[in-house]
Design a protein around this motif. Structure first.
Motif, PDB file in Angstrom:
ATOM      1  N   ARG A 443      29.540  47.360  40.523  1.00 19.22           N
ATOM      2  CA  ARG A 443      28.810  48.340  41.326  1.00 19.22           C
ATOM      3  C   ARG A 443      28.387  49.536  40.480  1.00 19.22           C
ATOM      4  O   ARG A 443      27.320  50.111  40.678  1.00 19.22           O
ATOM      5  CB  ARG A 443      29.676  48.783  42.510  1.00 19.22           C
ATOM      6  N   GLU A 444      29.232  49.900  39.526  1.00 16.29           N
ATOM      7  CA  GLU A 444      28.883  51.027  38.641  1.00 16.29           C
ATOM      8  C   GLU A 444      27.719  50.676  37.736  1.00 16.29           C
ATOM      9  O   GLU A 444      26.828  51.489  37.484  1.00 16.29           O
ATOM     10  CB  GLU A 444      30.117  51.418  37.809  1.00 16.29           C
ATOM     11  N   LEU A 445      27.665  49.420  37.276  1.00 16.68           N
ATOM     12  CA  LEU A 445      26.588  48.999  36.381  1.00 16.68           C
ATOM     13  C   LEU A 445      25.335  48.572  37.145  1.00 16.68           C
ATOM     14  O   LEU A 445      24.278  48.408  36.547  1.00 16.68           O
ATOM     15  CB  LEU A 445      27.064  47.832  35.501  1.00 16.68           C
ATOM     16  N   GLY A 446      25.461  48.372  38.446  1.00 10.19           N
ATOM     17  CA  GLY A 446      24.325  47.890  39.218  1.00 10.19           C
ATOM     18  C   GLY A 446      24.001  46.442  38.925  1.00 10.19           C
ATOM     19  O   GLY A 446      22.837  46.051  38.859  1.00 10.19           O
ATOM     20  N   ILE A 447      25.036  45.611  38.728  1.00  9.81           N
ATOM     21  CA  ILE A 447      24.833  44.194  38.430  1.00  9.81           C
ATOM     22  C   ILE A 447      25.508  43.363  39.514  1.00  9.81           C
ATOM     23  O   ILE A 447      26.461  43.812  40.152  1.00  9.81           O
ATOM     24  CB  ILE A 447      25.395  43.818  37.040  1.00  9.81           C
ATOM     25  N   PRO A 448      25.053  42.135  39.750  1.00 10.92           N
ATOM     26  CA  PRO A 448      25.663  41.304  40.793  1.00 10.92           C
ATOM     27  C   PRO A 448      27.055  40.844  40.399  1.00 10.92           C
ATOM     28  O   PRO A 448      27.356  40.669  39.208  1.00 10.92           O
ATOM     29  CB  PRO A 448      24.696  40.112  40.915  1.00 10.92           C
ATOM     30  N   ALA A 449      27.892  40.630  41.400  1.00 11.45           N
ATOM     31  CA  ALA A 449      29.254  40.167  41.134  1.00 11.45           C
ATOM     32  C   ALA A 449      29.762  39.355  42.304  1.00 11.45           C
ATOM     33  O   ALA A 449      29.483  39.657  43.468  1.00 11.45           O
ATOM     34  CB  ALA A 449      30.181  41.348  40.873  1.00 11.45           C
ATOM     35  N   VAL A 450      30.527  38.310  41.981  1.00  7.91           N
ATOM     36  CA  VAL A 450      31.212  37.483  42.965  1.00  7.91           C
ATOM     37  C   VAL A 450      32.651  37.346  42.499  1.00  7.91           C
ATOM     38  O   VAL A 450      32.899  36.969  41.340  1.00  7.91           O
ATOM     39  CB  VAL A 450      30.559  36.089  43.099  1.00  7.91           C
ATOM     40  N   VAL A 451      33.613  37.674  43.352  1.00 12.46           N
ATOM     41  CA  VAL A 451      35.024  37.576  42.987  1.00 12.46           C
ATOM     42  C   VAL A 451      35.701  36.540  43.877  1.00 12.46           C
ATOM     43  O   VAL A 451      35.132  36.068  44.858  1.00 12.46           O
ATOM     44  CB  VAL A 451      35.727  38.941  43.113  1.00 12.46           C
ATOM     45  N   GLY A 452      36.941  36.200  43.511  1.00 13.50           N
ATOM     46  CA  GLY A 452      37.664  35.198  44.278  1.00 13.50           C
ATOM     47  C   GLY A 452      37.079  33.812  44.162  1.00 13.50           C
ATOM     48  O   GLY A 452      37.196  33.004  45.086  1.00 13.50           O
ATOM     49  N   VAL A 453      36.456  33.501  43.029  1.00 14.65           N
ATOM     50  CA  VAL A 453      35.838  32.186  42.808  1.00 14.65           C
ATOM     51  C   VAL A 453      36.878  31.281  42.168  1.00 14.65           C
ATOM     52  O   VAL A 453      37.107  31.325  40.956  1.00 14.65           O
ATOM     53  CB  VAL A 453      34.585  32.294  41.918  1.00 14.65           C
ATOM     54  N   GLN A 454      37.531  30.490  42.963  1.00 11.24           N
ATOM     55  CA  GLN A 454      38.642  29.679  42.485  1.00 11.24           C
ATOM     56  C   GLN A 454      38.168  28.621  41.476  1.00 11.24           C
ATOM     57  O   GLN A 454      37.185  27.931  41.694  1.00 11.24           O
ATOM     58  CB  GLN A 454      39.330  29.001  43.664  1.00 11.24           C
ATOM     59  N   GLY A 455      38.880  28.547  40.351  1.00  9.93           N
ATOM     60  CA  GLY A 455      38.569  27.546  39.336  1.00  9.93           C
ATOM     61  C   GLY A 455      37.348  27.839  38.498  1.00  9.93           C
ATOM     62  O   GLY A 455      36.872  26.958  37.773  1.00  9.93           O
ATOM     63  N   ALA A 456      36.841  29.070  38.522  1.00 14.70           N
ATOM     64  CA  ALA A 456      35.602  29.381  37.796  1.00 14.70           C
ATOM     65  C   ALA A 456      35.749  29.161  36.301  1.00 14.70           C
ATOM     66  O   ALA A 456      34.854  28.620  35.651  1.00 14.70           O
ATOM     67  CB  ALA A 456      35.176  30.822  38.087  1.00 14.70           C
ATOM     68  N   THR A 457      36.865  29.597  35.723  1.00 11.21           N
ATOM     69  CA  THR A 457      37.021  29.488  34.272  1.00 11.21           C
ATOM     70  C   THR A 457      37.228  28.051  33.816  1.00 11.21           C
ATOM     71  O   THR A 457      37.058  27.751  32.631  1.00 11.21           O
ATOM     72  CB  THR A 457      38.198  30.343  33.784  1.00 11.21           C
ATOM     73  N   GLN A 458      37.598  27.145  34.750  1.00  7.54           N
ATOM     74  CA  GLN A 458      37.741  25.735  34.386  1.00  7.54           C
ATOM     75  C   GLN A 458      36.431  24.972  34.568  1.00  7.54           C
ATOM     76  O   GLN A 458      36.146  24.032  33.818  1.00  7.54           O
ATOM     77  CB  GLN A 458      38.831  25.072  35.251  1.00  7.54           C
ATOM     78  N   GLN A 459      35.627  25.383  35.531  1.00  8.40           N
ATOM     79  CA  GLN A 459      34.413  24.635  35.836  1.00  8.40           C
ATOM     80  C   GLN A 459      33.172  25.169  35.138  1.00  8.40           C
ATOM     81  O   GLN A 459      32.130  24.524  35.155  1.00  8.40           O
ATOM     82  CB  GLN A 459      34.186  24.633  37.357  1.00  8.40           C
ATOM     83  N   ILE A 460      33.275  26.350  34.539  1.00  7.16           N
ATOM     84  CA  ILE A 460      32.156  26.928  33.788  1.00  7.16           C
ATOM     85  C   ILE A 460      32.576  27.051  32.331  1.00  7.16           C
ATOM     86  O   ILE A 460      33.700  27.455  32.042  1.00  7.16           O
ATOM     87  CB  ILE A 460      31.770  28.309  34.348  1.00  7.16           C
ATOM     88  N   CYS A 461      31.695  26.732  31.427  1.00 10.98           N
ATOM     89  CA  CYS A 461      31.976  26.834  29.992  1.00 10.98           C
ATOM     90  C   CYS A 461      31.098  27.917  29.368  1.00 10.98           C
ATOM     91  O   CYS A 461      29.984  28.187  29.849  1.00 10.98           O
ATOM     92  CB  CYS A 461      31.720  25.501  29.286  1.00 10.98           C
ATOM     93  N   THR A 462      31.590  28.516  28.310  1.00 14.56           N
ATOM     94  CA  THR A 462      30.796  29.500  27.589  1.00 14.56           C
ATOM     95  C   THR A 462      29.491  28.862  27.107  1.00 14.56           C
ATOM     96  O   THR A 462      29.489  27.801  26.500  1.00 14.56           O
ATOM     97  CB  THR A 462      31.582  30.036  26.380  1.00 14.56           C
ATOM     98  N   GLY A 463      28.386  29.535  27.410  1.00 16.89           N
ATOM     99  CA  GLY A 463      27.075  29.026  27.042  1.00 16.89           C
ATOM    100  C   GLY A 463      26.347  28.333  28.165  1.00 16.89           C
ATOM    101  O   GLY A 463      25.137  28.119  28.080  1.00 16.89           O
TER     102      GLY A 463
END
Length: 788
Positions: A443-463
């Motif tokens: 909110r401070e940066l004025g960028i979109p955000a979604v929290v509470g996304v279960q398993g995000a770091t396992q299902q998304i890869c860098t890049g």
């Protein structure tokens, strides 16, 4: 003597609409609900007027602080050293100044009806002359504090909460939001706190749907991201889905905790314990309790006529036969229209060059996509849509290594990390809610955000190319567009991890700064072979005291978290330079051979004991991959002294923990069997000190450099004997320093002799890896021949 005016203390049930500027938003909303007989934990507020008078009465030693309550006090937040010094001075002045006795007497009288032994002091902010939605951006920025109920504990809790306003991260937020310090009104909400059966939060949407999260005990485990909570999603039509979580830890109130420092003997803190295995998989709420919470939230939403975020707690109250649900926080949600008007598209457009990724195409396609194209869902906490490459972030990773123009995907974001994340264009976290630090940052940066996304770091890869929809709490995958852009995008090349072949001997990296973690973790290393404490702890050692172990733990845990389960070998402090901070306060004419290493611990074990406390704290936080190397050990007796301290600190209770020594004093070779018998579990050959002691050459003397030869026959023969003796004794042996960076013959010799691991500087990792891999087949044949 200051007197406490009547308008310095407000009970929640007495707060009027006109009092909002004096009691802050948090207290105001709870007060409005309590006055309409909603179940709110009782409390009173120490108003903003009291805080301003307290600041005015401080005997400021720095002239620029004298007019502090009415001053803008501009500090350059991009100068970390200046920011740290200014905020430390202000906070120290607040914490060391007395709270008037008659104020404390009035508060003690107010507490009596509660019959409690523990209090929570909650900051309640309001920003003068600004739209209320700007205040909501700062929710969760200032931390609450626990305390006892006698006057010393009350004074300490008040001052800790007031001092929150002057943390470095707070100054960063005020300036980034364009807020002047004199526009910030801080009040303190004081409430009793009890051990909870369960707690959690609720997001009440404008369409009538609800999202509920629940965990056992107090909400600390949820805030810190240590559990996967139970989740309920209730549709507007009344149907709902329930997903059972894994609630590993439970938090309770500890009346004699050592986790919170206080000048009193009656200390209150949080106590964490492992939830019983059977209870971990049980719902934190019964069906009846879930229905009560659902009805309560729906009634609250109708009453306030707005979408809400609430926090709640389930407690067994005195005189009640059944546990009761009480509200602890109520926050009206930002509306899309207001938030959209505040957004700054130009910031996002400038964050990522158009050549890197055609975000407009992705955004148009996402807008046309049906909801079933969203592959992950969560809680929307910051409005907007953005398409960009993902950067998967692990807890403890330094933010300085994250490139600009990426969408950050993380388990959670800690408050000490937010200042370094200004270059990102979106945030996705697995944990958190509207009050989480990731939500505040977005909110401070004025960028979109979604929290509470279960398993995000396992299902998304860098890049991965992803699109985040902060309005609906959805994340889209657009892999086909990434393929079209991959060749043209320099960013995509920096985000693609190289694939490296395995080598025969373990390859470690030598580190000393958190800024190097991200780069090192992406290289073909088996762990950190040497984490040098001297450079790592320079800033932390400036203010030695009770908090030193916590500062050390925070630094070490960054490495442990990113490299886990790979080992991290932490070498305790070995100050040998006369310019280094002194642990013994002895002037050292010959720092190489003087008071250093484990001998200095015997003279003054204070800092060493703090290091051990820090490592134990890292262990308690769930990281069993950190081990200890003792530096510059001269005698077996020195080692036994240190081993006893290690045992007393509780480190050896973890079966994975290993205690090594640096093999850099030549006598270690002759006494290695005695060291192993005394408990040494491994050695790390320190080639630099070993060479100068064997050859009698000062490695730091510029004219002696030609004589400082790490490939001298005496040095190489000593290394060979150390490796082979360690093999015979059944302990691992690694080597640190410059020898591994020498010609391929040196590496071949080390591996042939049986070296367990080689630890090299960050810049040498890939070169040594290539050399070692080139030797793999040949050395395998050599070992087979030798075995025959």
């Amino acid at each position: 003597m200051l007197r406490m005016p009547v308008n310095y203390l407000y009970w929640l049930e007495q707060i009027r609409i006109a009092d909002r500027i004096l009691v802050g938003d948090k207290a105001f909303h709870l007060g409005q609900l309590q006055q309409h007989r909603y179940p709110v934990i009782p409390g009173f507020v120490i108003s903003t007027d009291a805080f301003q008078e307290f600041l005015e009465e401080i005997d400021w030693q720095v002239p620029m602080f004298v007019d502090l309550p009415h001053s803008s006090l501009h500090v350059d937040v991009d100068q970390p050293q200046q920011l740290r010094i200014v905020t430390q001075q202000i906070r120290q002045a607040i914490l060391s100044s007395p709270v008037p006795d008659d104020w404390l007497s009035a508060i003690e009288i107010a507490l009596q009806p509660w019959q409690t032994s523990a209090l929570i002091f909650r900051p309640s902010l309001v920003l003068k002359g600004l739209d209320p939605t700007v205040s909501y951006k700062t929710i969760g920025l200032l931390e609450s504090h626990l305390g006892g109920t006698h006057r010393e504990a009350i004074a300490h809790g008040l001052k800790q909460t007031w001092a929150e306003l002057f943390r470095a991260r707070s100054f960063l937020y005020w300036q980034r939001l364009g807020i002047q310090l004199q526009q910030v009104n801080l009040a303190v909400l004081v409430q009793p706190i009890r051990t909870a059966i369960a707690s959690g939060d609720v997001q009440a949407q404008g369409d009538g749907s609800l999202k509920i999260r629940a965990t056992w005990g107090l909400g600390q485990a949820l805030v810190r991201g240590e559990v996967v909570p139970d989740r309920y999603h209730i549709q507007a039509a009344g149907t709902f889905t329930h997903q059972l979580g894994s609630k590993l830890y439970t938090y309770a109130i500890d009346p004699v905790s050592s986790l919170v420092s206080s000048p009193t003997s009656s200390v209150v803190g949080y106590q964490r314990h492992v939830t019983e295995a059977a209870q971990q998989k049980q719902p934190a709420l019964t069906d009846e309790q879930f229905q009560q919470l659902r009805d309560l939230v729906q009634q609250t939403t109708i009453h306030l006529k707005t979408a809400l975020n609430l926090e709640w707690v389930l407690c067994q109250l005195p005189g009640q036969s059944q546990p009761q649900i009480e509200l602890t926080q109520v926050v009206p949600q930002l509306t899309a229209a207001i938030h959209q008007a505040e957004k700054k598209p130009e910031r996002i457009e400038n964050s990522l060059p158009a050549s890197d990724l055609d975000t407009s195409i992705l955004q148009k396609q996402a807008a046309a996509s049906s909801p079933d194209r969203a592959f992950l869902k969560g809680i929307p906490v910051s409005i907007g849509t953005m398409a960009a490459p993902a950067w998967v972030y692990q807890i403890g990773q330094p933010a300085a290594q994250i490139p600009s123009g990426v969408i950050l995907v993380a388990p959670m974001i800690n408050p000490d990390q937010v200042a370094g994340l200004r270059q990102i264009v979106g945030i996705i976290t697995e944990q958190g809610g509207i009050t989480s630090h990731g939500a505040i940052l977005a909110r401070e940066l004025g960028i979109p955000a979604v929290v509470g996304v279960q398993g995000a770091t396992q299902q998304i890869c860098t890049g991965d190319p992803i699109l985040i929809n902060g309005d609906r709490g959805e994340v889209y995958l657009k892999a086909e567009h990434w393929e079209l852009q991959k060749q043209a995008s320099p960013l995509s090349r920096t985000l693609t991890r190289s694939v490296y072949p395995k080598i025969a001997t373990q390859l470690f990296v030598t580190l000393s700064q958190p800024e190097s973690i991200a780069q090192a973790a992406s290289l073909p290393v088996d762990g950190v072979g040497l984490l040098r404490a001297e450079l790592l702890l320079l800033d932390a050692l400036e203010n030695q005291g009770e908090a030193l172990s916590e500062r050390i733990a925070c630094l070490v845990q960054q490495f442990a978290a990113v490299f886990a389960p790979r080992p991290v070998f932490y070498r305790s402090l070995d100050f040998r330079s006369p310019k280094s901070p002194s642990l013994t306060e002895i002037s050292e004419p010959n720092p190489v051979l003087g008071v250093r290493g484990t001998f200095s611990y015997q003279l003054n074990p204070t800092v060493f004991s703090r290091e051990l406390e820090a490592l134990h704290q890292v262990q308690q936080n769930g990281y069993a991959n950190v081990h200890l190397i003792l530096p510059f050990v001269r005698t077996v007796e020195e080692f036994i002294f240190c081993r006893q301290w290690v045992e007393q600190a509780g480190l050896t209770q973890n079966p994975h923990f290993r205690l090594w020594i640096m093999a850099e004093v030549p006598s270690v070779l002759l006494l290695l069997p005695d060291y192993v018998q005394a408990g040494v579990q491994g050695i790390a050959i320190g080639i630099n000190d070993l060479t100068q002691l064997l050859l009698g050459v000062d490695r730091d003397h510029p004219q002696m450099q030609p004589a400082f030869n790490q490939r001298h026959p005496a040095v190489m023969r000593t290394i060979q004997h150390l490796i082979q003796t360690a093999q015979q004794l059944g302990i691992p042996c690694s080597i640190c320093g410059q020898a591994p960076n020498q010609p391929i013959e040196t590496i071949e010799a080390l591996v042939r002799w049986g070296i367990t691991a080689i630890s090299v500087d960050l810049s040498e990792v890939e070169r040594v890896h290539q050399r070692s891999h080139g030797l793999k087949q040949g050395l395998t044949r050599i070992r087979r021949n030798e075995a025959r």
